[in-house]
Write an enzyme that holds these catalytic residues in place. Structure first.
Site, PDB file in Angstrom:
ATOM      1  N   CYS A   2     -31.741 -12.887 -17.542  1.00  0.00           N
ATOM      2  CA  CYS A   2     -33.055 -13.040 -16.934  1.00  0.00           C
ATOM      3  C   CYS A   2     -33.824 -14.152 -17.646  1.00  0.00           C
ATOM      4  O   CYS A   2     -33.777 -14.284 -18.861  1.00  0.00           O
ATOM      5  CB  CYS A   2     -33.908 -11.777 -16.972  1.00  0.00           C
ATOM      6  SG  CYS A   2     -33.167 -10.385 -16.144  1.00  0.00           S
ATOM      7  N   ARG A  27     -29.633 -18.183 -16.978  1.00  0.00           N
ATOM      8  CA  ARG A  27     -29.778 -16.871 -17.608  1.00  0.00           C
ATOM      9  C   ARG A  27     -29.592 -15.722 -16.614  1.00  0.00           C
ATOM     10  O   ARG A  27     -29.559 -14.543 -17.001  1.00  0.00           O
ATOM     11  CB  ARG A  27     -31.160 -16.737 -18.246  1.00  0.00           C
ATOM     12  CG  ARG A  27     -31.434 -17.767 -19.311  1.00  0.00           C
ATOM     13  CD  ARG A  27     -32.819 -17.602 -19.860  1.00  0.00           C
ATOM     14  NE  ARG A  27     -32.968 -16.352 -20.567  1.00  0.00           N
ATOM     15  CZ  ARG A  27     -32.703 -16.173 -21.848  1.00  0.00           C
ATOM     16  NH1 ARG A  27     -32.291 -17.184 -22.577  1.00  0.00           N
ATOM     17  NH2 ARG A  27     -32.857 -15.000 -22.411  1.00  0.00           N
ATOM     18  N   TRP A  73     -30.989 -11.292 -13.709  1.00  0.00           N
ATOM     19  CA  TRP A  73     -29.603 -10.831 -13.805  1.00  0.00           C
ATOM     20  C   TRP A  73     -29.698  -9.314 -13.806  1.00  0.00           C
ATOM     21  O   TRP A  73     -30.224  -8.722 -14.746  1.00  0.00           O
ATOM     22  CB  TRP A  73     -28.957 -11.338 -15.099  1.00  0.00           C
ATOM     23  CG  TRP A  73     -27.495 -11.015 -15.177  1.00  0.00           C
ATOM     24  CD1 TRP A  73     -26.461 -11.760 -14.688  1.00  0.00           C
ATOM     25  CD2 TRP A  73     -26.896  -9.861 -15.794  1.00  0.00           C
ATOM     26  NE1 TRP A  73     -25.265 -11.132 -14.947  1.00  0.00           N
ATOM     27  CE2 TRP A  73     -25.501  -9.974 -15.629  1.00  0.00           C
ATOM     28  CE3 TRP A  73     -27.399  -8.747 -16.451  1.00  0.00           C
ATOM     29  CZ2 TRP A  73     -24.604  -9.016 -16.101  1.00  0.00           C
ATOM     30  CZ3 TRP A  73     -26.510  -7.791 -16.928  1.00  0.00           C
ATOM     31  CH2 TRP A  73     -25.129  -7.934 -16.751  1.00  0.00           C
ATOM     32  N   ASN A  99     -37.604  -9.212 -19.210  1.00  0.00           N
ATOM     33  CA  ASN A  99     -36.205  -9.482 -19.544  1.00  0.00           C
ATOM     34  C   ASN A  99     -35.812  -8.454 -20.591  1.00  0.00           C
ATOM     35  O   ASN A  99     -36.516  -8.308 -21.591  1.00  0.00           O
ATOM     36  CB  ASN A  99     -36.131 -10.924 -20.089  1.00  0.00           C
ATOM     37  CG  ASN A  99     -34.819 -11.256 -20.761  1.00  0.00           C
ATOM     38  OD1 ASN A  99     -33.799 -10.638 -20.472  1.00  0.00           O
ATOM     39  ND2 ASN A  99     -34.845 -12.236 -21.638  1.00  0.00           N
ATOM     40  N   GLY A 100     -34.724  -7.727 -20.359  1.00  0.00           N
ATOM     41  CA  GLY A 100     -34.309  -6.704 -21.326  1.00  0.00           C
ATOM     42  C   GLY A 100     -34.072  -5.390 -20.620  1.00  0.00           C
ATOM     43  O   GLY A 100     -33.985  -5.334 -19.387  1.00  0.00           O
ATOM     44  N   GLU A 484      -8.683 -18.542 -24.721  1.00  0.00           N
ATOM     45  CA  GLU A 484      -9.845 -19.274 -24.211  1.00  0.00           C
ATOM     46  C   GLU A 484      -9.524 -19.939 -22.865  1.00  0.00           C
ATOM     47  O   GLU A 484     -10.344 -19.930 -21.943  1.00  0.00           O
ATOM     48  CB  GLU A 484     -10.293 -20.306 -25.266  1.00  0.00           C
ATOM     49  CG  GLU A 484     -11.429 -21.213 -24.870  1.00  0.00           C
ATOM     50  CD  GLU A 484     -12.721 -20.500 -24.450  1.00  0.00           C
ATOM     51  OE1 GLU A 484     -12.839 -19.283 -24.623  1.00  0.00           O
ATOM     52  OE2 GLU A 484     -13.598 -21.189 -23.915  1.00  0.00           O
ATOM     53  N   LYS A 488     -11.480 -19.230 -19.382  1.00  0.00           N
ATOM     54  CA  LYS A 488     -12.121 -20.297 -18.591  1.00  0.00           C
ATOM     55  C   LYS A 488     -11.699 -20.187 -17.135  1.00  0.00           C
ATOM     56  O   LYS A 488     -12.515 -20.288 -16.237  1.00  0.00           O
ATOM     57  CB  LYS A 488     -11.736 -21.696 -19.103  1.00  0.00           C
ATOM     58  CG  LYS A 488     -12.401 -22.194 -20.355  1.00  0.00           C
ATOM     59  CD  LYS A 488     -13.873 -22.419 -20.290  1.00  0.00           C
ATOM     60  CE  LYS A 488     -14.673 -21.192 -20.513  1.00  0.00           C
ATOM     61  NZ  LYS A 488     -14.997 -20.697 -21.793  1.00  0.00           N
ATOM     62  N   GLU A 491     -13.144 -16.855 -15.385  1.00  0.00           N
ATOM     63  CA  GLU A 491     -14.593 -16.696 -15.174  1.00  0.00           C
ATOM     64  C   GLU A 491     -15.162 -17.655 -14.134  1.00  0.00           C
ATOM     65  O   GLU A 491     -16.160 -17.353 -13.511  1.00  0.00           O
ATOM     66  CB  GLU A 491     -15.377 -16.778 -16.487  1.00  0.00           C
ATOM     67  CG  GLU A 491     -15.469 -18.133 -17.107  1.00  0.00           C
ATOM     68  CD  GLU A 491     -16.293 -18.140 -18.401  1.00  0.00           C
ATOM     69  OE1 GLU A 491     -17.271 -17.401 -18.496  1.00  0.00           O
ATOM     70  OE2 GLU A 491     -15.927 -18.916 -19.310  1.00  0.00           O
ATOM     71  N   HIS A 507       7.583  -8.704 -24.706  1.00  0.00           N
ATOM     72  CA  HIS A 507       7.262  -7.280 -24.831  1.00  0.00           C
ATOM     73  C   HIS A 507       6.489  -6.756 -23.628  1.00  0.00           C
ATOM     74  O   HIS A 507       5.804  -5.752 -23.732  1.00  0.00           O
ATOM     75  CB  HIS A 507       6.488  -7.039 -26.133  1.00  0.00           C
ATOM     76  CG  HIS A 507       7.267  -7.457 -27.338  1.00  0.00           C
ATOM     77  ND1 HIS A 507       8.244  -6.680 -27.903  1.00  0.00           N
ATOM     78  CD2 HIS A 507       7.241  -8.615 -28.050  1.00  0.00           C
ATOM     79  CE1 HIS A 507       8.776  -7.324 -28.924  1.00  0.00           C
ATOM     80  NE2 HIS A 507       8.194  -8.504 -29.039  1.00  0.00           N
ATOM     81  N   LYS A 606     -25.616 -16.673 -18.725  1.00  0.00           N
ATOM     82  CA  LYS A 606     -25.256 -17.436 -19.914  1.00  0.00           C
ATOM     83  C   LYS A 606     -25.465 -16.641 -21.199  1.00  0.00           C
ATOM     84  O   LYS A 606     -24.610 -16.648 -22.086  1.00  0.00           O
ATOM     85  CB  LYS A 606     -26.096 -18.720 -19.944  1.00  0.00           C
ATOM     86  CG  LYS A 606     -25.793 -19.658 -21.092  1.00  0.00           C
ATOM     87  CD  LYS A 606     -24.509 -20.386 -20.868  1.00  0.00           C
ATOM     88  CE  LYS A 606     -24.137 -21.295 -22.009  1.00  0.00           C
ATOM     89  NZ  LYS A 606     -22.710 -21.597 -22.003  1.00  0.00           N
TER      90      LYS A 606
HETATM   91  O1  M6R Z   1     -24.054 -16.981 -26.647  1.00  0.00           O
HETATM   92  P1  M6R Z   1     -22.793 -16.372 -27.159  1.00  0.00           P
HETATM   93  O2  M6R Z   1     -21.873 -17.358 -27.755  1.00  0.00           O
HETATM   94  O3  M6R Z   1     -23.061 -15.226 -28.096  1.00  0.00           O
HETATM   95  O4  M6R Z   1     -22.108 -15.759 -25.886  1.00  0.00           O
HETATM   96  C1  M6R Z   1     -20.926 -15.031 -25.975  1.00  0.00           C
HETATM   97  C2  M6R Z   1     -20.270 -14.872 -24.628  1.00  0.00           C
HETATM   98  O5  M6R Z   1     -21.122 -14.215 -23.741  1.00  0.00           O
HETATM   99  C3  M6R Z   1     -19.862 -16.212 -24.017  1.00  0.00           C
HETATM  100  O6  M6R Z   1     -19.043 -16.938 -24.866  1.00  0.00           O
HETATM  101  C4  M6R Z   1     -19.132 -15.989 -22.681  1.00  0.00           C
HETATM  102  O7  M6R Z   1     -17.913 -15.372 -22.896  1.00  0.00           O
HETATM  103  C5  M6R Z   1     -18.945 -17.312 -21.935  1.00  0.00           C
HETATM  104  N1  M6R Z   1     -19.285 -17.159 -20.550  1.00  0.00           N
HETATM  105  C6  M6R Z   1     -17.562 -17.813 -21.949  1.00  0.00           C
HETATM  106  O8  M6R Z   1     -17.420 -19.028 -21.278  1.00  0.00           O
END
Ligand code: M6R
Length: 611
Positions: A2, A27, A73, A99-100, A484, A488, A491, A507, A606
């Site tokens: 948010c 956000r 969000w 927000n929260g 990673e 990517k 997501e 395995h 984010k």
């Molecule tokens: O702001 P942060 O690095 O703490 O965020 C952690 C994760 O939410 C963040 O890395 C998330 O996995 C990303 N969307 C990955 O691309």
């Protein structure tokens, strides 16, 4: 999670709110809304993005010099028009953006219902705004007192801004756990979840602290805490420019951020590696160096991509600093009863510096006496303020929800830390130390070379854009890169993808391999090279499609794999910084080809400020 923006001053508030919400959209983007205070409160809100709000509000003449805005969000209540913020109290006295999460909202709602309150939405925010109104009317107090009393009854996290019909020239803001920044202008104030909506109007900001309450009118700011103790506002200059948050000529922020990596990595090590490339100096952790030198254990906590960076850190710290390392998901760590000793050092990694679980893990470890170091990107965010010491990554604002340049800058910091501590502890000998530093400084130009393969990589993306699943394999330093790469892809393109240590394939995951399965193999020349070649052969024997990331000039794998993407040669300890780049590029192109919203993938936000 948010975004909040608010304005009080002489300007028209609506355009400031809309532009601010666009900047904060990373956000959360389920729904958006604004409320303008001008002979009453006028609220416009709808499901969807800020552009939908603009279209929805287009017909109205939206005037007013005070206003609040929100991009959501969803936590409590699905994304729809009614659950969108702002929320107004039943008798119309207060309008709130929040927000929260109000954790005890169900209990408060029950109590308010018994007093005759009714609710339109499913949100915890509507409960809060009615709680404030109830106190205001029942106790006949000022809006500010009603807000403070209500917040003392609330369990949970909030960043909020509220207006009151009876005190039309004022906004009240409060923060606990969710960030809020006040922008200080000439006879005007701004409020936002981060500084990006503020920078074009003023570079003077105040980062609100937890439990701060601010009462703002165009010519006055009063800062206090929930207990009514006056707080001294600390005005700081923001170090952020509009260019940094502008998409420029790029189609998406993610692409811009991938291409920024030669610079962002350079910015991460600038001033921290001596000009003659023989020394690393991380000023932010100098005070805790004695603790680091004596640490019996390092615990790394993080979430998502930052957790993957932490895993690279584990390999580096163990190899070069010879300290045992545990890498923990912050969300698991905080709810176990982990053994934490005063001689442990906990490193928390976070791009946003606001991730709720990481923040909570820090607080817990701090209470148990550990020394806490932060590796964060957003200056002034919550995590750096909770730690004993820290290193900013200086990657610049990362706006695409999928983390790219933040990851490479986090890995750069961890690499420098491992080498520096290794040297101090005597486990890394001088010659190798210098060679590694030298190699690290060459990374930006090597990434420039990889970026030149963009259209070649795009051609590979075209072949696999319709895959339903993908496997990513790596060993050693490149296993976290496999994780990673898989994150990517999933997501932003919604293709199911998994990262595995290459040797683990036998395995279980090998059962998945058939002619439809793309397998991305990180296979640069390192000490596991022969083994990874065997893993490629195992995939090929089962008709899997191999896309291998290899060291330039590798003829062996070229003969085995379906496609190779070459990266320049480098020391294995810093290979994650190179090998991750083609995986970012391929995910980006696949997502674009599938018509996905690359910068704002579905269901994500984010910064995850709720647990
Ligand atoms: O702001 P942060 O690095 O703490 O965020 C952690 C994760 O939410 C963040 O890395 C998330 O996995 C990303 N969307 C990955 O691309």
């Amino acid at each position: 999670m948010c975004g909040i923006v608010a304005y009080v001053g002489d300007k028209q508030a609506y355009p400031i709110l809309i532009k601010g919400l666009q900047r904060l959209e990373y956000r959360g983007y389920d729904s958006a809304g604004v409320a303008l205070i001008n002979n009453g409160t006028h609220t416009y809100k709808c499901m969807g993005k800020v552009k939908d709000l603009e279209a929805h509000a287009k017909e109205q003449s939206i005037e007013g010099h005070i206003g609040i805005g929100h991009t959501r969000w969803a936590t409590h209540g699905e994304p729809n028009n009614i659950n969108a913020h702002p929320h107004t109290s039943m008798k119309g006295k207060f309008t709130l953006v929040h927000n929260g999460i109000i954790e005890n909202y169900a209990h408060l709602k029950k109590e308010l219902t018994s007093r005759g309150f009714t609710f339109q939405s499913d949100t915890d925010t509507e409960v809060l705004v009615n709680l404030i109104e109830n106190i205001y009317l029942e106790q006949n107090v000022s809006a500010e007192i009603a807000v403070r009393v209500a917040l003392s009854k609330v369990i949970g996290a909030y960043g909020l801004v509220i207006s009151c019909e009876d005190e039309k020239d004022k906004l009240i803001a409060a923060r606990k756990g969710s960030p809020l920044v006040i922008g200080v202008g000439e006879s005007e104030y701004f409020l936002a979840s981060d500084a990006s909506p503020i920078i074009e109007y003023t570079d003077q900001v105040i980062y609100m602290n937890d439990e701060d309450v601010a009462i703002l009118s165009k010519d006055d700011l009063v800062l206090k805490n929930i207990q009514n103790d006056a707080q001294k506002p600390k005005i700081q200059k923001i170090d952020l420019s509009i260019d940094e948050i502008d998409k420029g000529d790029y189609e998406h922020y993610m692409l811009k951020e991938i291409y920024e990596q030669p610079h962002s990595i350079g910015d991460t090590f600038r001033g921290r590696i001596s000009i003659d490339k023989t020394k690393i100096f991380l000023g932010g952790i100098i005070d805790v160096m004695p603790k680091l030198n004596q640490a019996k254990r390092i615990i790394i906590v993080a979430c998502g991509t930052s957790w993957h960076a932490g895993m690279v850190g584990e390999y580096l710290f163990e190899e070069y600093a010879r300290v045992p390392v545990e890498v923990e998901y912050a969300s698991e760590f905080r709810y176990r009863n982990p053994v934490i000793n005063p001689d442990d050092v906990l490193i928390a990694i976070s791009q946003s510096g606001e991730t709720a679980d990481t923040l909570a893990a820090i607080k817990m470890a701090k209470e148990k006496g550990a020394t806490i170091i932060g590796i964060c990107n957003v200056v002034g965010s919550s995590i750096p303020r909770e730690t004993h010491a820290g290193v900013y990554t200086h990657a610049g604002p990362e706006i695409g929800v999928a983390s790219t340049k933040a990851f490479s800058s986090q890995v750069t910091v961890l690499t420098m830390m491992a080498f520096m501590i290794g040297r101090k502890r005597g486990s890394l000998y001088d010659e190798l130390y210098k060679q590694l530093i030298h190699e690290l400084t060459l990374i930006p130009e090597k990434i420039e070379i990889i970026l030149k393969s963009d259209s070649y990589i795009k051609g590979i993306a075209e072949l696999y854009k319709n895959a339903s699943n993908a496997l990513y394999l790596g060993r050693g330093y490149l296993f976290p890169v496999a994780l990673e790469g898989a994150l990517k892809l999933k997501e932003i393109s919604y293709i199911h993808a998994e990262g595995y240590p290459a040797a683990e394939m036998k395995h279980g995951p090998i059962a998945l391999i058939d002619e439809n399965m793309p397998v991305f193999v990180l296979a640069t020349k390192d000490k596991s090279y022969e083994k990874i070649v065997s893993n490629i052969q195992e995939v090929k024997a089962r008709n899997g499609k191999v896309i291998a990331i290899v060291t330039e000039g590798d003829e062996t794998i070229k003969k085995l794999a379906d496609h190779v993407i070459e990266v320049p040669d480098c020391h294995e300890a810093i290979a994650p910084l190179l090998t991750v780049v083609p995986l970012q590029i391929i995910s980006y192109h696949i997502a674009v080809m599938r018509g996905c919203d690359v910068d704002q993938p579905r269901n994500l936000a984010k910064s995850v400020t709720v647990e």
